[in-house]
Design a protein around this motif. Structure first.
Motif, PDB file in Angstrom:
ATOM      1  N   TYR A  29       0.822  -1.211   0.000  1.00  0.00           N
ATOM      2  CA  TYR A  29       0.000   0.000   0.000  1.00  0.00           C
ATOM      3  C   TYR A  29       0.860   1.268   0.000  1.00  0.00           C
ATOM      4  O   TYR A  29       0.383   2.334  -0.381  1.00  0.00           O
ATOM      5  CB  TYR A  29      -0.923   0.034   1.216  1.00  0.00           C
ATOM      6  CG  TYR A  29      -2.016  -0.997   1.168  1.00  0.00           C
ATOM      7  CD1 TYR A  29      -3.021  -0.937   0.208  1.00  0.00           C
ATOM      8  CD2 TYR A  29      -2.045  -2.035   2.094  1.00  0.00           C
ATOM      9  CE1 TYR A  29      -4.027  -1.886   0.165  1.00  0.00           C
ATOM     10  CE2 TYR A  29      -3.052  -2.990   2.065  1.00  0.00           C
ATOM     11  CZ  TYR A  29      -4.030  -2.904   1.096  1.00  0.00           C
ATOM     12  OH  TYR A  29      -5.020  -3.845   1.057  1.00  0.00           O
ATOM     13  N   PHE A  32       1.021   3.597  -3.166  1.00  0.00           N
ATOM     14  CA  PHE A  32      -0.199   4.179  -3.716  1.00  0.00           C
ATOM     15  C   PHE A  32      -0.780   5.213  -2.768  1.00  0.00           C
ATOM     16  O   PHE A  32      -0.591   5.138  -1.566  1.00  0.00           O
ATOM     17  CB  PHE A  32      -1.244   3.077  -3.961  1.00  0.00           C
ATOM     18  CG  PHE A  32      -0.746   2.044  -4.932  1.00  0.00           C
ATOM     19  CD1 PHE A  32      -0.853   2.242  -6.294  1.00  0.00           C
ATOM     20  CD2 PHE A  32      -0.125   0.899  -4.466  1.00  0.00           C
ATOM     21  CE1 PHE A  32      -0.359   1.311  -7.183  1.00  0.00           C
ATOM     22  CE2 PHE A  32       0.375  -0.042  -5.350  1.00  0.00           C
ATOM     23  CZ  PHE A  32       0.257   0.158  -6.713  1.00  0.00           C
ATOM     24  N   ASN A  34      -3.938   7.125  -0.818  1.00  0.00           N
ATOM     25  CA  ASN A  34      -5.031   6.540  -0.046  1.00  0.00           C
ATOM     26  C   ASN A  34      -6.296   6.332  -0.867  1.00  0.00           C
ATOM     27  O   ASN A  34      -7.154   5.553  -0.503  1.00  0.00           O
ATOM     28  CB  ASN A  34      -5.345   7.392   1.181  1.00  0.00           C
ATOM     29  CG  ASN A  34      -4.297   7.209   2.254  1.00  0.00           C
ATOM     30  OD1 ASN A  34      -3.601   6.215   2.295  1.00  0.00           O
ATOM     31  ND2 ASN A  34      -4.191   8.192   3.117  1.00  0.00           N
ATOM     32  N   LYS A  35      -6.418   7.033  -1.971  1.00  0.00           N
ATOM     33  CA  LYS A  35      -7.579   6.795  -2.824  1.00  0.00           C
ATOM     34  C   LYS A  35      -7.182   5.820  -3.935  1.00  0.00           C
ATOM     35  O   LYS A  35      -6.020   5.738  -4.323  1.00  0.00           O
ATOM     36  CB  LYS A  35      -8.124   8.106  -3.394  1.00  0.00           C
ATOM     37  CG  LYS A  35      -7.118   8.925  -4.160  1.00  0.00           C
ATOM     38  CD  LYS A  35      -7.722  10.248  -4.554  1.00  0.00           C
ATOM     39  CE  LYS A  35      -6.667  11.113  -5.211  1.00  0.00           C
ATOM     40  NZ  LYS A  35      -7.175  12.381  -5.610  1.00  0.00           N
ATOM     41  N   ASN A  36      -8.124   5.109  -4.408  1.00  0.00           N
ATOM     42  CA  ASN A  36      -7.882   4.054  -5.382  1.00  0.00           C
ATOM     43  C   ASN A  36      -7.918   4.610  -6.808  1.00  0.00           C
ATOM     44  O   ASN A  36      -8.840   4.347  -7.579  1.00  0.00           O
ATOM     45  CB  ASN A  36      -8.934   2.949  -5.196  1.00  0.00           C
ATOM     46  CG  ASN A  36      -8.595   1.714  -5.968  1.00  0.00           C
ATOM     47  OD1 ASN A  36      -7.513   1.591  -6.514  1.00  0.00           O
ATOM     48  ND2 ASN A  36      -9.530   0.799  -6.021  1.00  0.00           N
ATOM     49  N   ASP A  37      -6.888   5.384  -7.171  1.00  0.00           N
ATOM     50  CA  ASP A  37      -6.872   5.995  -8.493  1.00  0.00           C
ATOM     51  C   ASP A  37      -6.066   5.192  -9.527  1.00  0.00           C
ATOM     52  O   ASP A  37      -6.035   5.551 -10.689  1.00  0.00           O
ATOM     53  CB  ASP A  37      -6.380   7.442  -8.421  1.00  0.00           C
ATOM     54  CG  ASP A  37      -5.008   7.570  -7.801  1.00  0.00           C
ATOM     55  OD1 ASP A  37      -4.451   6.567  -7.318  1.00  0.00           O
ATOM     56  OD2 ASP A  37      -4.486   8.701  -7.780  1.00  0.00           O
ATOM     57  N   GLU A  38      -5.431   4.101  -9.096  1.00  0.00           N
ATOM     58  CA  GLU A  38      -4.685   3.233 -10.007  1.00  0.00           C
ATOM     59  C   GLU A  38      -4.987   1.759  -9.682  1.00  0.00           C
ATOM     60  O   GLU A  38      -4.107   1.008  -9.275  1.00  0.00           O
ATOM     61  CB  GLU A  38      -3.187   3.488  -9.877  1.00  0.00           C
ATOM     62  CG  GLU A  38      -2.755   4.884 -10.269  1.00  0.00           C
ATOM     63  CD  GLU A  38      -1.262   5.090 -10.079  1.00  0.00           C
ATOM     64  OE1 GLU A  38      -0.544   5.121 -11.081  1.00  0.00           O
ATOM     65  OE2 GLU A  38      -0.838   5.180  -8.906  1.00  0.00           O
ATOM     66  N   PRO A  39      -6.241   1.333  -9.871  1.00  0.00           N
ATOM     67  CA  PRO A  39      -6.618  -0.007  -9.440  1.00  0.00           C
ATOM     68  C   PRO A  39      -5.840  -1.128 -10.131  1.00  0.00           C
ATOM     69  O   PRO A  39      -5.532  -2.146  -9.507  1.00  0.00           O
ATOM     70  CB  PRO A  39      -8.115  -0.088  -9.738  1.00  0.00           C
ATOM     71  CG  PRO A  39      -8.383   0.984 -10.725  1.00  0.00           C
ATOM     72  CD  PRO A  39      -7.366   2.053 -10.464  1.00  0.00           C
ATOM     73  N   GLU A  40      -5.506  -0.972 -11.392  1.00  0.00           N
ATOM     74  CA  GLU A  40      -4.777  -2.026 -12.093  1.00  0.00           C
ATOM     75  C   GLU A  40      -3.367  -2.190 -11.533  1.00  0.00           C
ATOM     76  O   GLU A  40      -2.899  -3.317 -11.336  1.00  0.00           O
ATOM     77  CB  GLU A  40      -4.728  -1.749 -13.593  1.00  0.00           C
ATOM     78  CG  GLU A  40      -6.078  -1.926 -14.263  1.00  0.00           C
ATOM     79  CD  GLU A  40      -6.042  -1.628 -15.748  1.00  0.00           C
ATOM     80  OE1 GLU A  40      -4.953  -1.672 -16.361  1.00  0.00           O
ATOM     81  OE2 GLU A  40      -7.129  -1.355 -16.302  1.00  0.00           O
ATOM     82  N   LEU A  42      -2.416  -1.278  -8.499  1.00  0.00           N
ATOM     83  CA  LEU A  42      -2.579  -1.785  -7.137  1.00  0.00           C
ATOM     84  C   LEU A  42      -2.746  -3.301  -7.150  1.00  0.00           C
ATOM     85  O   LEU A  42      -2.113  -4.020  -6.372  1.00  0.00           O
ATOM     86  CB  LEU A  42      -3.770  -1.115  -6.454  1.00  0.00           C
ATOM     87  CG  LEU A  42      -4.100  -1.605  -5.046  1.00  0.00           C
ATOM     88  CD1 LEU A  42      -2.942  -1.361  -4.093  1.00  0.00           C
ATOM     89  CD2 LEU A  42      -5.356  -0.936  -4.548  1.00  0.00           C
ATOM     90  N   MET A  43      -3.566  -3.820  -8.053  1.00  0.00           N
ATOM     91  CA  MET A  43      -3.774  -5.264  -8.143  1.00  0.00           C
ATOM     92  C   MET A  43      -2.506  -5.974  -8.603  1.00  0.00           C
ATOM     93  O   MET A  43      -2.202  -7.072  -8.135  1.00  0.00           O
ATOM     94  CB  MET A  43      -4.937  -5.581  -9.084  1.00  0.00           C
ATOM     95  CG  MET A  43      -6.277  -5.216  -8.498  1.00  0.00           C
ATOM     96  SD  MET A  43      -6.585  -5.973  -6.877  1.00  0.00           S
ATOM     97  CE  MET A  43      -6.583  -7.688  -7.299  1.00  0.00           C
ATOM     98  N   ALA A  46      -0.303  -6.066  -5.548  1.00  0.00           N
ATOM     99  CA  ALA A  46      -0.836  -7.026  -4.576  1.00  0.00           C
ATOM    100  C   ALA A  46      -0.568  -8.458  -5.029  1.00  0.00           C
ATOM    101  O   ALA A  46      -0.175  -9.309  -4.220  1.00  0.00           O
ATOM    102  CB  ALA A  46      -2.335  -6.791  -4.378  1.00  0.00           C
TER     103      ALA A  46
END
Length: 72
Positions: A29, A32, A34-40, A42-43, A46
């Motif tokens: 984490y 990135f 705190n807001k999920n502005d790059e979901p791909e 982030l995944m 992860a």
């Protein structure tokens, strides 16, 4: 791993090591906002962290930096 993610991980780990020393820990984490502005991305981070390498929630920044540098 996408080059943009690799660069982000190296930059964040380097900064944290410089600020807090070689024993500082990070989680995926940390790379990135705190807001999920790059979901791909982030995944991808992860998946690399949890599934591929089965790392603990917090790992030494130096270890992560070395893994990324070595192309793991």
């Amino acid at each position: 791993m996408q080059a943009v993610l690799r660069e982000k991980i190296i930059a964040v780990c380097s900064k944290k090591i410089e600020q807090k020393g070689e024993n500082v820990g990070v989680s995926f984490y940390a790379f990135f906002a705190n807001k999920n502005d790059e979901p791909e991305l982030l995944m991808e981070a992860a998946t690399w962290w949890i599934q591929t390498h089965q790392l603990d929630h917090f790992e030494k920044a130096k270890k992560i930096w070395q893994m990324v540098e070595e192309g793991m």
